[in-house]
Write a protein that holds these residues in place. Structure first.
Motif, PDB file in Angstrom:
ATOM      1  N   MET A   1       0.839  -1.202   0.000  1.00 60.53           N
ATOM      2  CA  MET A   1       0.000   0.000   0.000  1.00 60.53           C
ATOM      3  C   MET A   1       0.872   1.249   0.000  1.00 60.53           C
ATOM      4  O   MET A   1       1.939   1.277   0.592  1.00 60.53           O
ATOM      5  CB  MET A   1      -0.924  -0.031   1.224  1.00 60.53           C
ATOM      6  N   ASN A   2       0.426   2.255  -0.702  1.00 60.39           N
ATOM      7  CA  ASN A   2       1.177   3.507  -0.795  1.00 60.39           C
ATOM      8  C   ASN A   2       0.754   4.473   0.312  1.00 60.39           C
ATOM      9  O   ASN A   2      -0.168   4.203   1.070  1.00 60.39           O
ATOM     10  CB  ASN A   2       0.945   4.134  -2.166  1.00 60.39           C
ATOM     11  N   ASP A   3       1.417   5.604   0.371  1.00 59.07           N
ATOM     12  CA  ASP A   3       0.979   6.619   1.345  1.00 59.07           C
ATOM     13  C   ASP A   3       0.571   7.907   0.633  1.00 59.07           C
ATOM     14  O   ASP A   3       0.786   9.000   1.122  1.00 59.07           O
ATOM     15  CB  ASP A   3       2.072   6.870   2.392  1.00 59.07           C
ATOM     16  N   PHE A   4      -0.020   7.741  -0.567  1.00 61.68           N
ATOM     17  CA  PHE A   4      -0.537   8.910  -1.270  1.00 61.68           C
ATOM     18  C   PHE A   4      -1.696   9.507  -0.478  1.00 61.68           C
ATOM     19  O   PHE A   4      -2.441   8.779   0.184  1.00 61.68           O
ATOM     20  CB  PHE A   4      -1.040   8.524  -2.668  1.00 61.68           C
ATOM     21  N   PRO A   5      -1.855  10.830  -0.577  1.00 57.95           N
ATOM     22  CA  PRO A   5      -2.981  11.442   0.142  1.00 57.95           C
ATOM     23  C   PRO A   5      -4.324  11.016  -0.439  1.00 57.95           C
ATOM     24  O   PRO A   5      -4.459  10.838  -1.656  1.00 57.95           O
ATOM     25  CB  PRO A   5      -2.755  12.951  -0.047  1.00 57.95           C
ATOM     26  N   THR A   6      -5.303  10.821   0.427  1.00 58.89           N
ATOM     27  CA  THR A   6      -6.668  10.518  -0.020  1.00 58.89           C
ATOM     28  C   THR A   6      -7.636  11.424   0.725  1.00 58.89           C
ATOM     29  O   THR A   6      -7.323  11.931   1.804  1.00 58.89           O
ATOM     30  CB  THR A   6      -7.055   9.055   0.248  1.00 58.89           C
ATOM     31  N   TYR A   7      -8.796  11.592   0.126  1.00 58.27           N
ATOM     32  CA  TYR A   7      -9.842  12.419   0.732  1.00 58.27           C
ATOM     33  C   TYR A   7     -11.163  11.765   0.356  1.00 58.27           C
ATOM     34  O   TYR A   7     -11.590  11.838  -0.798  1.00 58.27           O
ATOM     35  CB  TYR A   7      -9.746  13.843   0.177  1.00 58.27           C
ATOM     36  N   PHE A   8     -11.779  11.052   1.296  1.00 59.44           N
ATOM     37  CA  PHE A   8     -13.067  10.387   1.050  1.00 59.44           C
ATOM     38  C   PHE A   8     -14.095  11.011   1.982  1.00 59.44           C
ATOM     39  O   PHE A   8     -13.846  11.104   3.185  1.00 59.44           O
ATOM     40  CB  PHE A   8     -12.984   8.891   1.332  1.00 59.44           C
ATOM     41  N   ALA A   9     -15.232  11.415   1.445  1.00 57.25           N
ATOM     42  CA  ALA A   9     -16.214  12.061   2.315  1.00 57.25           C
ATOM     43  C   ALA A   9     -17.630  11.888   1.796  1.00 57.25           C
ATOM     44  O   ALA A   9     -17.872  11.876   0.591  1.00 57.25           O
ATOM     45  CB  ALA A   9     -15.896  13.550   2.443  1.00 57.25           C
ATOM     46  N   LEU A  10     -18.562  11.747   2.740  1.00 56.12           N
ATOM     47  CA  LEU A  10     -19.994  11.893   2.486  1.00 56.12           C
ATOM     48  C   LEU A  10     -20.404  13.080   3.329  1.00 56.12           C
ATOM     49  O   LEU A  10     -20.174  13.084   4.539  1.00 56.12           O
ATOM     50  CB  LEU A  10     -20.748  10.642   2.918  1.00 56.12           C
ATOM     51  N   THR A  11     -20.942  14.096   2.696  1.00 56.25           N
ATOM     52  CA  THR A  11     -21.126  15.346   3.435  1.00 56.25           C
ATOM     53  C   THR A  11     -22.398  16.062   3.011  1.00 56.25           C
ATOM     54  O   THR A  11     -22.789  16.028   1.844  1.00 56.25           O
ATOM     55  CB  THR A  11     -19.913  16.281   3.232  1.00 56.25           C
ATOM     56  N   GLU A  12     -23.030  16.722   3.981  1.00 58.71           N
ATOM     57  CA  GLU A  12     -24.204  17.532   3.661  1.00 58.71           C
ATOM     58  C   GLU A  12     -23.796  18.948   3.257  1.00 58.71           C
ATOM     59  O   GLU A  12     -24.610  19.695   2.731  1.00 58.71           O
ATOM     60  CB  GLU A  12     -25.154  17.583   4.870  1.00 58.71           C
ATOM     61  N   SER A  13     -22.549  19.311   3.511  1.00 60.92           N
ATOM     62  CA  SER A  13     -22.132  20.672   3.186  1.00 60.92           C
ATOM     63  C   SER A  13     -21.446  20.709   1.820  1.00 60.92           C
ATOM     64  O   SER A  13     -21.067  19.680   1.266  1.00 60.92           O
ATOM     65  CB  SER A  13     -21.200  21.214   4.272  1.00 60.92           C
ATOM     66  N   ASP A  14     -21.272  21.915   1.286  1.00 59.38           N
ATOM     67  CA  ASP A  14     -20.699  22.101  -0.041  1.00 59.38           C
ATOM     68  C   ASP A  14     -19.180  21.914   0.043  1.00 59.38           C
ATOM     69  O   ASP A  14     -18.513  22.678   0.736  1.00 59.38           O
ATOM     70  CB  ASP A  14     -21.051  23.520  -0.522  1.00 59.38           C
ATOM     71  N   PRO A  15     -18.628  20.922  -0.655  1.00 61.93           N
ATOM     72  CA  PRO A  15     -17.187  20.690  -0.531  1.00 61.93           C
ATOM     73  C   PRO A  15     -16.382  21.875  -1.084  1.00 61.93           C
ATOM     74  O   PRO A  15     -16.779  22.509  -2.060  1.00 61.93           O
ATOM     75  CB  PRO A  15     -16.947  19.447  -1.394  1.00 61.93           C
ATOM     76  N   ASP A  16     -15.257  22.147  -0.449  1.00 65.44           N
ATOM     77  CA  ASP A  16     -14.373  23.231  -0.860  1.00 65.44           C
ATOM     78  C   ASP A  16     -13.336  22.667  -1.836  1.00 65.44           C
ATOM     79  O   ASP A  16     -12.413  21.960  -1.441  1.00 65.44           O
ATOM     80  CB  ASP A  16     -13.695  23.824   0.380  1.00 65.44           C
ATOM     81  N   LEU A  17     -13.507  22.981  -3.129  1.00 57.54           N
ATOM     82  CA  LEU A  17     -12.620  22.435  -4.160  1.00 57.54           C
ATOM     83  C   LEU A  17     -11.154  22.782  -3.910  1.00 57.54           C
ATOM     84  O   LEU A  17     -10.269  21.951  -4.082  1.00 57.54           O
ATOM     85  CB  LEU A  17     -13.037  22.980  -5.533  1.00 57.54           C
ATOM     86  N   ASN A  18     -10.905  24.012  -3.500  1.00 55.62           N
ATOM     87  CA  ASN A  18      -9.520  24.413  -3.264  1.00 55.62           C
ATOM     88  C   ASN A  18      -8.901  23.601  -2.142  1.00 55.62           C
ATOM     89  O   ASN A  18      -7.743  23.186  -2.221  1.00 55.62           O
ATOM     90  CB  ASN A  18      -9.439  25.912  -2.936  1.00 55.62           C
ATOM     91  N   GLU A  19      -9.690  23.364  -1.102  1.00 57.25           N
ATOM     92  CA  GLU A  19      -9.181  22.591   0.034  1.00 57.25           C
ATOM     93  C   GLU A  19      -8.868  21.160  -0.402  1.00 57.25           C
ATOM     94  O   GLU A  19      -7.827  20.589  -0.037  1.00 57.25           O
ATOM     95  CB  GLU A  19     -10.231  22.597   1.152  1.00 57.25           C
ATOM     96  N   ILE A  20      -9.755  20.571  -1.216  1.00 57.24           N
ATOM     97  CA  ILE A  20      -9.551  19.183  -1.662  1.00 57.24           C
ATOM     98  C   ILE A  20      -8.341  19.105  -2.590  1.00 57.24           C
ATOM     99  O   ILE A  20      -7.495  18.217  -2.460  1.00 57.24           O
ATOM    100  CB  ILE A  20     -10.829  18.657  -2.333  1.00 57.24           C
ATOM    101  N   HIS A  21      -8.234  20.034  -3.515  1.00 58.27           N
ATOM    102  CA  HIS A  21      -7.074  20.039  -4.412  1.00 58.27           C
ATOM    103  C   HIS A  21      -5.779  20.229  -3.620  1.00 58.27           C
ATOM    104  O   HIS A  21      -4.769  19.574  -3.888  1.00 58.27           O
ATOM    105  CB  HIS A  21      -7.220  21.134  -5.469  1.00 58.27           C
ATOM    106  N   ALA A  22      -5.818  21.106  -2.627  1.00 53.05           N
ATOM    107  CA  ALA A  22      -4.619  21.340  -1.807  1.00 53.05           C
ATOM    108  C   ALA A  22      -4.230  20.064  -1.067  1.00 53.05           C
ATOM    109  O   ALA A  22      -3.054  19.740  -0.920  1.00 53.05           O
ATOM    110  CB  ALA A  22      -4.865  22.482  -0.827  1.00 53.05           C
TER     111      ALA A  22
END
Lengths: 156, 83
Positions: free
Chosen positions: A1-22
């Motif tokens: 397994m690698n240690d690449f960053p991941t971001y998995f979410a189920l959310t009622e709020s509007d995701p912040d694209l800049n935050e996810i890309h960062a």
């Protein structure tokens, strides 16, 4: 397994694209490809409301996050140069035009599979991540059911 | 108290049952197809929906021949439609 960053979410709020890309952008990343899905106001499916007022999403959250992790692992097998992966699914009530889902794939360069991987990620999300949407118009709400029937070969 | 298995329902199945969970007694390892027959007998409102439902056991997709053990996490739902 690698240690690449991941971001998995189920959310009622509007995701912040800049935050996810960062979150996906390490020093060796020069490309992030993002698919963004949104609520369409008109549908053509037989038996469903022609005009959608809003969608209501429901999820089996514990299983959904595990299947998102699985999709990232499938992406890394197919596109070894893809690094960070983000998969987000909105839940709750979403109005026309709002973001419903997001798949982002990071890589060093744009020709290292990020476009194909993001396409694979959204296709796979629609097959195996346990989320359901109800299309609601003035008169009623109708649960949409997918076409794909996962079996045990879809497990890892 | 015997082995009462609580089953989570989603989307059309939850609406059909009128509740987010149902339960049956599961005292021994049982194949999914037998489990579905037992559930249909106890919850007639679900009977017509169960044959086409997906079954998840411990958060992975199950076949009709998969064995459910007492204490497993079981969920029933229609083919997914996220995105």
């Amino acid at each position: 397994m690698n240690d690449f960053p991941t971001y998995f979410a189920l959310t009622e709020s509007d995701p912040d694209l800049n935050e996810i890309h960062a979150a996906l952008t390490q020093p060796d990343v020069g490309s992030v490809v993002t698919f963004r899905g949104s609520v369409r106001g008109e549908t053509q499916r037989d038996g469903l409301p022609p005009k959608t007022l809003h969608l209501e999403y429901e999820a089996y959250e514990e299983m959904a996050v595990e299947r998102m992790q699985q999709i990232a692992e499938e992406i890394w097998e197919r596109w070894p140069l893809v690094k960070g992966v983000a998969i987000v699914q909105r839940i709750g009530k979403l109005d026309v035009g709002e973001m419903t889902t997001l798949v982002s794939c990071a890589s060093g360069h744009r020709d290292q599979g990020g476009f194909e991987a993001a396409r694979y990620g959204i296709d796979r999300l629609k097959e195996i991540v346990p989320v359901w949407k109800k299309e609601v118009d003035e008169a009623r709400g109708v649960w949409v059911e997918g076409d794909y029937r996962p079996n045990s070969t879809d497990n890892r | 108290m015997s082995n009462e298995l609580s089953i989570r329902l989603f989307a059309t199945l939850k609406d059909r049952a009128g509740q987010p969970r149902v339960s049956i007694t599961l005292d021994e390892p049982t194949a999914v197809n037998v489990f579905l027959e037992q559930l249909a007998a106890k919850y007639p409102k679900l009977a017509t929906t169960l044959p086409s439902s997906l079954v998840a056991v411990n958060r992975t997709y199950a076949e009709r021949t998969t064995i459910i053990n007492p204490g497993d996490e079981v969920a029933l739902f229609p083919p997914v439609s996220g995105g």
